[in-house]
Motif scaffolding. Structure first.
Motif, mmCIF file in Angstrom:
data_model
loop_
_atom_site.group_PDB
_atom_site.id
_atom_site.type_symbol
_atom_site.label_atom_id
_atom_site.label_comp_id
_atom_site.label_asym_id
_atom_site.label_seq_id
_atom_site.Cartn_x
_atom_site.Cartn_y
_atom_site.Cartn_z
ATOM 1 N N ARG A 1 0.868 -1.218 0.011
ATOM 2 C CA ARG A 1 -0.286 -0.209 -0.261
ATOM 3 C C ARG A 1 1.286 1.535 -0.220
ATOM 4 N N LYS A 2 2.251 1.614 0.186
ATOM 5 C CA LYS A 2 3.340 1.996 0.741
ATOM 6 C C LYS A 2 3.910 2.914 -1.331
ATOM 7 N N GLY B 1 -3.962 6.748 -2.910
ATOM 8 C CA GLY B 1 -4.649 7.954 -2.529
ATOM 9 C C GLY B 1 -5.774 7.983 -1.648
ATOM 10 N N SER B 2 -6.667 8.150 -1.229
ATOM 11 C CA SER B 2 -7.870 9.306 -0.351
ATOM 12 C C SER B 2 -8.645 9.461 -1.569
ATOM 13 N N GLY C 1 -14.546 -1.582 -11.050
ATOM 14 C CA GLY C 1 -12.001 -1.723 -10.937
ATOM 15 C C GLY C 1 -12.150 0.087 -9.729
ATOM 16 N N CYS C 2 -11.975 -0.145 -9.153
ATOM 17 C CA CYS C 2 -12.649 0.553 -7.860
ATOM 18 C C CYS C 2 -11.483 0.706 -6.572
ATOM 19 N N GLY C 3 -10.145 -0.141 -7.031
ATOM 20 C CA GLY C 3 -9.810 -0.271 -5.875
ATOM 21 C C GLY C 3 -9.948 -0.052 -4.816
ATOM 22 N N ASN C 4 -8.597 1.451 -4.213
ATOM 23 C CA ASN C 4 -8.756 0.981 -2.692
ATOM 24 C C ASN C 4 -10.411 1.814 -2.561
ATOM 25 N N GLY C 5 -10.947 1.992 -3.184
ATOM 26 C CA GLY C 5 -12.496 2.525 -2.688
ATOM 27 C C GLY C 5 -12.604 4.205 -3.514
#
Ligand SMILES: C[S@@+](CC[C@H](N)C(=O)[O-])C[C@H]1O[C@@H](n2cnc3c(N)ncnc32)[C@H](O)[C@@H]1O
Length: 230
Positions: free
Chosen positions: A31-32, A39-40, A64-68
């Motif tokens: 995640r880094k 990012g968010s 394909g939402c990835g980390n949302g």
């Protein structure tokens, strides 16, 4: 199926599909990793459309939402959101982030092609960076499933590589190399002609380049398209 020196068309398509699936399975393990979309911040264009009232709260699907990051933004604006992604690690991350933000979102792990939404069930479909990762043999199916999922008059939003943002591979090179090589870039004319066969294209613009502290994601090597179901 046509013959090709590297195998049948079906074999070539399956080879690219399994390589891409594996790539995404590993992609979110760290995640880094310095990846612009880890990012968010939600997409700048998405925030603009919501603020301007061009898209209004309803049933939304983030493909394909990835980390949302965009799903969570839409939920904060009272959309009822389903986010789907191939990668288990992306979905685990998205669920954690939604929990931390106290948002209830239906995150599904799987391919959109195995989880086809019901016809005319959605008020908004969003795709930030998934379409340009689809191998050519999925393009038509994808556009058909998006168009069919939307209620009449509902919007589809897309962010997608412009030519300089993609790998530069031709469709043939995708199958020769067995990979789409980090994404395919498209011209605005190509996007207009292709998506215009399925939807009414309302606008295609370059994404605004945003600063890191703006609270919005924006990269000018991407196109932003808004299109409407007929
Ligand atoms: C460039 S990433 C974008 C992630 C996210 N939309 C964002 O902007 O942060 C593309 C995503 O599409 C997902 N993806 C690719 N093919 C897919 C498919 N057939 N069904 C569902 N998700 C898919 C990948 O796993 C990856 O997370």
């Amino acid at each position: 199926m046509n013959d090709h020196p590297l195998g049948t068309t079906l074999e070539l398509a399956n080879r690219v599909d399994s390589i891409e699936r594996l790539r995404w399975a590993k992609f979110y393990a760290d995640r880094k990793r310095p990846c612009p979309f880890f990012g968010s911040d939600p997409d700048d264009n998405l925030v603009e459309w919501v603020n301007a009232g061009r898209i209004v709260a309803g049933a939304a699907l983030d493909i394909g939402c990835g980390n949302g990051r965009n799903s969570i933004y839409l939920a904060s604006k009272h959309f009822s959101v389903q986010g789907i992604d191939l990668s288990e690690q992306a979905i685990a991350w998205a669920r954690e982030r939604a929990g931390a933000n106290q948002r209830t979102i239906d995150f599904v792990c799987g391919s959109i092609f195995d989880n086809v939404p019901k016809p005319h069930s959605l008020d908004f479909v969003y795709d930030s960076g998934c379409f340009h990762h689809l191998p050519p043999h999925h393009r038509r199916n994808y556009a058909e499933l998006v168009a069919s999922a939307l209620k009449p008059g509902a919007f589809f939003g897309l962010t997608c590589f412009a030519p300089e943002g993609g790998s530069g591979y031709t469709d043939e090179q995708v199958y020769e190399n067995g990979t789409i090589g980090g994404g395919l870039g498209y011209s605005d004319n190509w996007l207009h002609d292709f998506w215009g066969q399925h939807l009414e294209v309302a606008e295609i613009n370059r994404m605004n380049e945003t600063s890191a502290d703006s609270g919005r994601f924006g990269k000018s090597f991407l196109w932003v398209m808004l299109a409407r179901a007929r």
